[in-house]
Design an enzyme around this catalytic site. Structure first.
Site, PDB file in Angstrom:
ATOM      1  N   TYR A 154      13.766 -22.120 -10.499  1.00 35.78           N
ATOM      2  CA  TYR A 154      12.836 -20.985 -10.655  1.00 35.78           C
ATOM      3  C   TYR A 154      13.354 -19.757  -9.875  1.00 35.78           C
ATOM      4  O   TYR A 154      13.392 -18.638 -10.411  1.00 35.78           O
ATOM      5  CB  TYR A 154      11.452 -21.399 -10.156  1.00 35.78           C
ATOM      6  CG  TYR A 154      10.422 -20.296 -10.171  1.00 35.78           C
ATOM      7  CD1 TYR A 154       9.839 -19.884 -11.361  1.00 35.78           C
ATOM      8  CD2 TYR A 154      10.039 -19.649  -8.998  1.00 35.78           C
ATOM      9  CE1 TYR A 154       8.896 -18.868 -11.387  1.00 35.78           C
ATOM     10  CE2 TYR A 154       9.092 -18.638  -9.010  1.00 35.78           C
ATOM     11  CZ  TYR A 154       8.519 -18.250 -10.203  1.00 35.78           C
ATOM     12  OH  TYR A 154       7.590 -17.243 -10.218  1.00 35.78           O
ATOM     13  N   LYS A 158      14.344 -15.992 -11.254  1.00 37.16           N
ATOM     14  CA  LYS A 158      13.659 -14.764 -10.821  1.00 37.16           C
ATOM     15  C   LYS A 158      14.653 -13.772 -10.202  1.00 37.16           C
ATOM     16  O   LYS A 158      14.521 -12.557 -10.369  1.00 37.16           O
ATOM     17  CB  LYS A 158      12.536 -15.113  -9.840  1.00 37.16           C
ATOM     18  CG  LYS A 158      11.406 -15.929 -10.474  1.00 37.16           C
ATOM     19  CD  LYS A 158      10.503 -15.065 -11.323  1.00 37.16           C
ATOM     20  CE  LYS A 158      10.255 -15.543 -12.697  1.00 37.16           C
ATOM     21  NZ  LYS A 158       9.375 -14.681 -13.491  1.00 37.16           N
TER      22      LYS A 158
HETATM   23  P1  NAP Z   1       0.502 -18.729 -15.940  1.00 37.16           P
HETATM   24  O1  NAP Z   1      -0.883 -18.501 -15.504  1.00 37.16           O
HETATM   25  O2  NAP Z   1       1.013 -20.132 -16.084  1.00 37.16           O
HETATM   26  O3  NAP Z   1       0.729 -17.946 -17.325  1.00 37.16           O
HETATM   27  C1  NAP Z   1       1.976 -17.995 -17.959  1.00 37.16           C
HETATM   28  C2  NAP Z   1       1.875 -17.284 -19.269  1.00 37.16           C
HETATM   29  O4  NAP Z   1       3.151 -17.322 -19.917  1.00 37.16           O
HETATM   30  C3  NAP Z   1       0.890 -17.931 -20.228  1.00 37.16           C
HETATM   31  O5  NAP Z   1       0.263 -16.925 -20.983  1.00 37.16           O
HETATM   32  C4  NAP Z   1       1.779 -18.783 -21.117  1.00 37.16           C
HETATM   33  O6  NAP Z   1       1.135 -19.036 -22.355  1.00 37.16           O
HETATM   34  C5  NAP Z   1       2.985 -17.872 -21.241  1.00 37.16           C
HETATM   35  N1  NAP Z   1       4.235 -18.511 -21.630  1.00 37.16           N
HETATM   36  C6  NAP Z   1       4.915 -19.502 -20.994  1.00 37.16           C
HETATM   37  N2  NAP Z   1       6.026 -19.823 -21.665  1.00 37.16           N
HETATM   38  C7  NAP Z   1       6.070 -19.008 -22.752  1.00 37.16           C
HETATM   39  C8  NAP Z   1       6.967 -18.861 -23.832  1.00 37.16           C
HETATM   40  N3  NAP Z   1       8.077 -19.608 -23.948  1.00 37.16           N
HETATM   41  N4  NAP Z   1       6.700 -17.932 -24.776  1.00 37.16           N
HETATM   42  C9  NAP Z   1       5.590 -17.168 -24.686  1.00 37.16           C
HETATM   43  N5  NAP Z   1       4.695 -17.247 -23.691  1.00 37.16           N
HETATM   44  C10 NAP Z   1       4.939 -18.165 -22.739  1.00 37.16           C
HETATM   45  O7  NAP Z   1       1.551 -17.997 -14.952  1.00 37.16           O
HETATM   46  P2  NAP Z   1       1.343 -16.786 -13.921  1.00 37.16           P
HETATM   47  O8  NAP Z   1       1.118 -17.374 -12.584  1.00 37.16           O
HETATM   48  O9  NAP Z   1       0.417 -15.781 -14.454  1.00 37.16           O
HETATM   49  O10 NAP Z   1       2.836 -16.197 -13.929  1.00 37.16           O
HETATM   50  C11 NAP Z   1       3.198 -15.126 -14.789  1.00 37.16           C
HETATM   51  C12 NAP Z   1       4.511 -14.542 -14.310  1.00 37.16           C
HETATM   52  O11 NAP Z   1       4.359 -14.145 -12.950  1.00 37.16           O
HETATM   53  C13 NAP Z   1       5.671 -15.545 -14.342  1.00 37.16           C
HETATM   54  O12 NAP Z   1       6.840 -14.874 -14.765  1.00 37.16           O
HETATM   55  C14 NAP Z   1       5.802 -15.980 -12.893  1.00 37.16           C
HETATM   56  O13 NAP Z   1       7.110 -16.347 -12.589  1.00 37.16           O
HETATM   57  C15 NAP Z   1       5.388 -14.708 -12.166  1.00 37.16           C
HETATM   58  N6  NAP Z   1       4.875 -14.923 -10.801  1.00 37.16           N
HETATM   59  C16 NAP Z   1       3.679 -15.558 -10.588  1.00 37.16           C
HETATM   60  C17 NAP Z   1       3.217 -15.696  -9.271  1.00 37.16           C
HETATM   61  C18 NAP Z   1       1.869 -16.323  -8.963  1.00 37.16           C
HETATM   62  O14 NAP Z   1       1.522 -16.423  -7.768  1.00 37.16           O
HETATM   63  N7  NAP Z   1       1.085 -16.710  -9.933  1.00 37.16           N
HETATM   64  C19 NAP Z   1       3.980 -15.232  -8.211  1.00 37.16           C
HETATM   65  C20 NAP Z   1       5.207 -14.637  -8.475  1.00 37.16           C
HETATM   66  C21 NAP Z   1       5.638 -14.463  -9.773  1.00 37.16           C
HETATM   67  P3  NAP Z   1       1.485 -20.314 -23.283  1.00 37.16           P
HETATM   68  O15 NAP Z   1       1.726 -21.472 -22.354  1.00 37.16           O
HETATM   69  O16 NAP Z   1       0.280 -20.479 -24.153  1.00 37.16           O
HETATM   70  O17 NAP Z   1       2.689 -19.930 -24.054  1.00 37.16           O
END
Ligand code: NAP
Length: 256
Positions: A154, A158
């Site tokens: 991961y 990133k």
């Molecule tokens: P999340 O709640 O798991 O949501 C992920 C989203 O991505 C969902 O809408 C999922 O929908 C979609 N997705 C996953 N694989 C996909 C694919 N192949 N094609 C199209 N859509 C896809 O994750 P999140 O925590 O919001 O994270 C979102 C972003 O923020 C990520 O890039 C993550 O690395 C980054 N981030 C998150 C955090 C945190 O604390 N949450 C911190 C740093 C960075 P489906 O599964 O229905 O496709």
């Protein structure tokens, strides 16, 4: 006060929940047309319905070129063009070295990093035709700045997004397309809801602001990068983490 983005069009990948949903809602509230993309049509439609008539849901797997091309076509067909891409979709399964397989590694790199390249490539014709655009990538503090056991793949994905961003920003600058990234710290999403109070309290204790970030905190940073006022900023990554990466030791946190 930023100039209005009313009537512009944004494509938000990974917008069915979490940070992407927060970005889609915030951009919708700011008056943009929003294409809400995830692999699940019903969930994407659900978010679009909350935004209103200026939004549509679309099912696409953004780790494939066909998915990204279909997504870009849908945005142009529905709204007449693409002004902003928020390349946000991502996954974060954990596996420590020794257990992690090559397939695990490839899956994370494909979903998080390849998708960034593919979604940017897919929107370029529409942005070029429009005479400019804004690309905002959701990276992370994990990888570019910090590490966490189980997330070597991961973190690589990133950090890789930021490497991609810097050259993309140079290449696309003459087309008046900016490419920037938001680096979230620990953000409170639906995924964290079931983790329990102790887990969340531990995370909060490592953040100088003593709270997790909200999806709105990230959406506001993305909206700034999408604004007209941010037009001279490109190839930059903004940390949005409540100060999480600042303490040099546990002692620095205890001394607050
Ligand atoms: P999340 O709640 O798991 O949501 C992920 C989203 O991505 C969902 O809408 C999922 O929908 C979609 N997705 C996953 N694989 C996909 C694919 N192949 N094609 C199209 N859509 C896809 O994750 P999140 O925590 O919001 O994270 C979102 C972003 O923020 C990520 O890039 C993550 O690395 C980054 N981030 C998150 C955090 C945190 O604390 N949450 C911190 C740093 C960075 P489906 O599964 O229905 O496709």
């Amino acid at each position: 006060m930023l100039k209005s983005l009313q009537g512009k069009t944004v494509v938000v990948t990974g917008a069915s929940r979490g940070i992407g949903k927060g970005i889609a809602l915030r951009f919708g509230e700011a008056g943009l047309n929003v294409l809400v993309v995830s692999r699940n049509q019903a969930e994407a439609d659900g978010v679009a319905a909350v935004i209103g008539a200026n939004a549509a849901g679309f099912a696409a797997d953004v780790s494939t070129a066909e998915g990204c091309e279909a997504m870009a076509k849908e945005a142009s067909d529905c709204f007449g063009g693409i002004d902003v891409l928020c390349a946000n979709a991502g996954i974060f399964p954990a596996a420590k070295l020794g257990e992690m397989t090559a397939a695990d590694f490839d899956n994370v790199l494909t979903t998080n990093l390849r998708s960034t390249f593919l979604s940017v490539s897919a929107v370029l014709p529409a942005m070029t035709a429009a005479g400019g655009g804004r690309i905002v990538i959701t990276s992370s503090i994990t990888g570019p700045i910090t590490g966490y056991p189980g997330w070597s793949h991961y973190g690589a994905s990133k950090a890789g997004q930021l490497g991609f961003m810097r050259t993309a920003a140079i290449e696309l600058a003459p087309k008046r397309i900016t490419v920037n990234a938001v680096m979230p710290g620990n953000i409170f999403t639906e995924g964290l809801e079931g983790m329990g109070g102790d887990y969340i309290a531990k995370m909060e204790a490592s953040i100088p602001m003593r709270r997790l970030g909200s999806v709105a905190d990230i959406a506001n940073a993305a909206l700034f990068f999408a604004s007209e006022e941010a037009g001279y900023i490109t190839g930059q990554a903004m940390v949005v983490d409540g100060g999480q990466v600042l303490p040099e030791s546990l002692g620095a946190l205890e001394a607050i």
